[in-house]
Design a protein around this motif. Structure first.
Motif, short mmCIF file in Angstrom:
data_model
loop_
_atom_site.label_atom_id
_atom_site.label_comp_id
_atom_site.label_asym_id
_atom_site.label_seq_id
_atom_site.Cartn_x
_atom_site.Cartn_y
_atom_site.Cartn_z
N THR A 230 0.78 -1.20 -0.14
CA THR A 230 -0.02 -0.08 0.09
C THR A 230 0.94 1.08 0.28
OG1 THR A 230 -0.29 0.07 2.61
CG2 THR A 230 -1.89 -1.08 1.27
N ALA A 231 0.43 2.69 -0.15
CA ALA A 231 1.14 3.63 -0.44
C ALA A 231 1.52 3.76 1.17
CB ALA A 231 0.18 4.73 -0.70
N LYS A 232 0.64 3.64 2.15
CA LYS A 232 0.91 4.05 3.45
C LYS A 232 2.38 3.15 3.86
CE LYS A 232 -1.90 3.68 6.85
NZ LYS A 232 -2.84 3.27 7.94
N VAL A 233 2.32 2.00 3.42
CA VAL A 233 3.63 0.91 3.67
C VAL A 233 4.79 1.59 2.85
CG1 VAL A 233 4.89 -1.12 3.23
CG2 VAL A 233 2.44 -0.93 4.00
N ASN A 234 4.55 2.11 1.82
CA ASN A 234 5.53 2.82 0.94
C ASN A 234 6.32 4.06 1.77
OD1 ASN A 234 7.42 3.20 -1.51
ND2 ASN A 234 6.09 4.99 -1.74
N LYS A 244 14.60 7.39 1.46
CA LYS A 244 14.94 6.67 0.33
C LYS A 244 13.88 5.74 -0.24
CE LYS A 244 18.39 2.92 -0.66
NZ LYS A 244 19.40 1.96 -0.27
N PRO A 245 13.84 5.74 -1.34
CA PRO A 245 12.57 5.12 -2.08
C PRO A 245 12.99 3.41 -2.19
CG PRO A 245 13.76 6.21 -3.91
CD PRO A 245 14.46 6.82 -2.35
N ILE A 246 11.92 2.82 -2.22
CA ILE A 246 11.95 1.25 -2.88
C ILE A 246 12.48 1.10 -3.97
CG2 ILE A 246 10.82 -0.82 -2.87
CD1 ILE A 246 9.03 0.16 -0.79
N HIS A 247 13.59 0.47 -4.35
CA HIS A 247 13.97 0.50 -5.62
C HIS A 247 13.29 -0.49 -6.62
CE1 HIS A 247 17.02 -0.04 -8.90
NE2 HIS A 247 17.68 0.82 -8.01
N GLU A 248 12.99 0.08 -7.89
CA GLU A 248 12.16 -0.46 -8.66
C GLU A 248 12.48 -2.02 -8.92
OE1 GLU A 248 11.53 2.03 -12.01
OE2 GLU A 248 10.45 3.74 -11.09
N LYS A 249 13.71 -2.24 -9.06
CA LYS A 249 14.40 -3.27 -9.44
C LYS A 249 13.89 -4.48 -8.61
CE LYS A 249 18.95 -3.89 -6.92
NZ LYS A 249 20.18 -3.77 -7.22
N ASN A 250 13.26 -4.24 -7.34
CA ASN A 250 12.87 -5.26 -6.40
C ASN A 250 11.57 -5.69 -6.88
OD1 ASN A 250 14.89 -5.20 -4.60
ND2 ASN A 250 14.24 -3.02 -3.70
N GLY A 251 10.69 -5.12 -7.73
CA GLY A 251 9.59 -5.72 -8.56
C GLY A 251 8.41 -5.46 -7.62
N ILE A 252 8.55 -4.36 -6.75
CA ILE A 252 7.52 -4.12 -5.88
C ILE A 252 6.49 -3.08 -6.51
CG2 ILE A 252 6.62 -3.15 -3.40
CD1 ILE A 252 9.72 -4.14 -2.51
N THR A 253 5.25 -3.51 -6.67
CA THR A 253 4.11 -2.55 -7.02
C THR A 253 3.36 -1.70 -5.95
OG1 THR A 253 3.57 -4.23 -8.73
CG2 THR A 253 2.03 -2.37 -8.18
N VAL A 254 3.34 -0.59 -5.83
CA VAL A 254 2.97 0.35 -5.02
C VAL A 254 1.51 0.78 -5.04
CG1 VAL A 254 3.28 2.50 -3.40
CG2 VAL A 254 5.28 1.10 -3.93
N LEU A 255 0.52 0.50 -4.73
CA LEU A 255 -1.15 0.75 -5.01
C LEU A 255 -1.20 2.35 -4.39
CD1 LEU A 255 -1.13 -2.31 -5.28
CD2 LEU A 255 -3.36 -2.03 -4.95
N ASN A 256 -1.49 3.28 -5.06
CA ASN A 256 -2.06 4.38 -4.56
C ASN A 256 -3.47 4.51 -4.05
OD1 ASN A 256 -4.21 4.75 -6.36
ND2 ASN A 256 -2.85 5.46 -8.22
N SER A 257 -3.82 5.34 -3.08
CA SER A 257 -4.74 5.14 -2.37
C SER A 257 -6.35 4.69 -2.95
CB SER A 257 -5.26 6.43 -1.38
OG SER A 257 -5.14 7.65 -2.30
N GLN A 258 -6.25 5.65 -4.20
CA GLN A 258 -7.55 5.29 -5.08
C GLN A 258 -7.55 3.83 -5.55
OE1 GLN A 258 -7.60 7.67 -8.53
NE2 GLN A 258 -9.59 7.12 -9.34
#
Length: 364
Positions: A230-234, A244-258
């Protein structure tokens, strides 16, 4: 005697010391209400406190608080001591605090909850035993990694893990390692999906962490991609790691609140209506308030499946659970899961899993 966990929203200026004083005030008069205060959690940062109390009923707990210090709980739920300990790590005041005059506990009850699901891609008879063996081995790896990253396994079945973390960073890093472990070996016809959300243990719902568990479950069940948060976890991860953002290479999808809200609405509606044979995509459009084209685009973007495919696969997944339980015959399963006929059910089952349901039952 029943065990209750309650939520107190703390006014501005209330500190952990104030909460400790209220906890002590409860202990001083608890015998008058046939209650027993076990412990509490206090989080000054998000202004919440939670009390764990044995009481005859909710009203006795409210009366105790009212007369001890006047702070009435916002919400109260009945809980099981084993489950509370699994999520929160204790059910009594910490030992190290018992020898001081005032037991000040500035210890949050906020948790990051991870759900890991292992799913069959196909069920070809020749591969069933191989996949079962792979799941057993991979489950050991998941358990070891959870422990390594300070996670507590709350629930575990053959194909699902629910793991509680105090630190969002630990949860994310553990999830990355679980995915790396999965990709490091060839596991035939098996997929691993992870969902992580975060929240507090008591809400308006009846069960501990109910909203947070549901969100993690939905993310691991239907969200597009193998690792969704979730966006909160991010945001919490960035807060714990100096932005420091989660690196995209980790393959993690961040869902926005909508998108998270849409996912919750979709699943809550689906869970109440999926077994009805007459259910169509038009019902989804009407109840979710989406046009046909917008619903299709949103579901393809978020889930990777059209509404028709999503509903059909949801039903097949529920049918698979019933067949594994072996309490119903194939015709009964077909009708119970919303298929118009056993023949159509068998056709859909074969197309998804590579075998007929009769073959699966025989080899299961």
């Amino acid at each position: 005697m029943p065990l209750f966990l309650d939520l107190h929203d703390l006014p501005e200026g209330i500190t952990a010391q104030h909460v400790a004083e209220m906890h002590q005030a409860d202990l001083d008069i608890e015998h008058k209400y046939n209650c027993r205060g076990l412990t509490y959690w206090c989080d000054e940062k998000i202004k919440t406190a939670f009390c764990l109390i044995e009481a005859p009923n909710k009203q006795a707990l409210i009366d105790l608080h009212q007369n001890a210090h006047g702070a009435i709980p916002t919400s109260i739920i009945e809980v099981n001591d084993t489950i509370v300990e699994s999520f929160l790590g204790r059910i009594e005041d910490p030992e190290k605090s018992k020898n001081i005059s005032l037991n000040i506990i500035n210890n949050q009850a906020f948790r990051a909850l991870m759900v890991v699901k292992l799913k069959h891609k196909t069920l070809r008879a020749k591969d069933i035993n191989t996949v079962k063996a792979a799941i057993r081995g991979y489950s050991v790896s998941i358990s070891n990694l959870a422990s390594q990253y300070n996670g507590r396994i709350v629930e575990q079945t053959v194909s699902r893990f629910l793991i509680s973390f105090v630190s969002v960073t630990d949860a994310i890093q553990c999830g990355i390692k679980i995915q790396e472990s999965y990709h490091s070996v060839i596991i035939p016809d098996l997929e691993c999906k992870i969902g992580i959300s975060a929240g507090i243990p008591v809400s308006e719902k009846d069960s501990i962490f109910e909203d947070t568990i549901k969100t993690s479950d939905y993310l691991s069940d239907i969200a597009k991609g193998d690792f969704s948060i979730t966006a909160k976890v991010n945001d919490l991860f960035e807060g714990e790691n100096q932005n420091k953002p989660i690196h995209e290479k980790n393959g993690i999808t961040v869902l926005n609140s909508q998108n998270e809200e849409f996912l919750m609405q979709l699943m809550e509606y689906t869970e109440t209506i999926w077994s009805h044979t007459s259910l169509t995509v038009n019902d989804f459009q009407k109840n979710l308030g989406y046009s046909k084209s917008k619903l299709y685009r949103t579901m393809m973007n978020l889930i990777g499946k059209s509404p028709n495919t999503f509903l059909k696969e949801y039903r097949l997944n529920e049918a698979l659970k019933l067949l594994e339980e072996q309490n119903c015959n194939i015709s009964e399963v077909a009708y119970q899961t919303g298929f118009s006929s056993p023949a159509y059910f068998s056709k859909c089952f074969h197309k998804k899993y590579g075998i007929l349901p009769s073959t699966f039952v025989y080899h299961n």
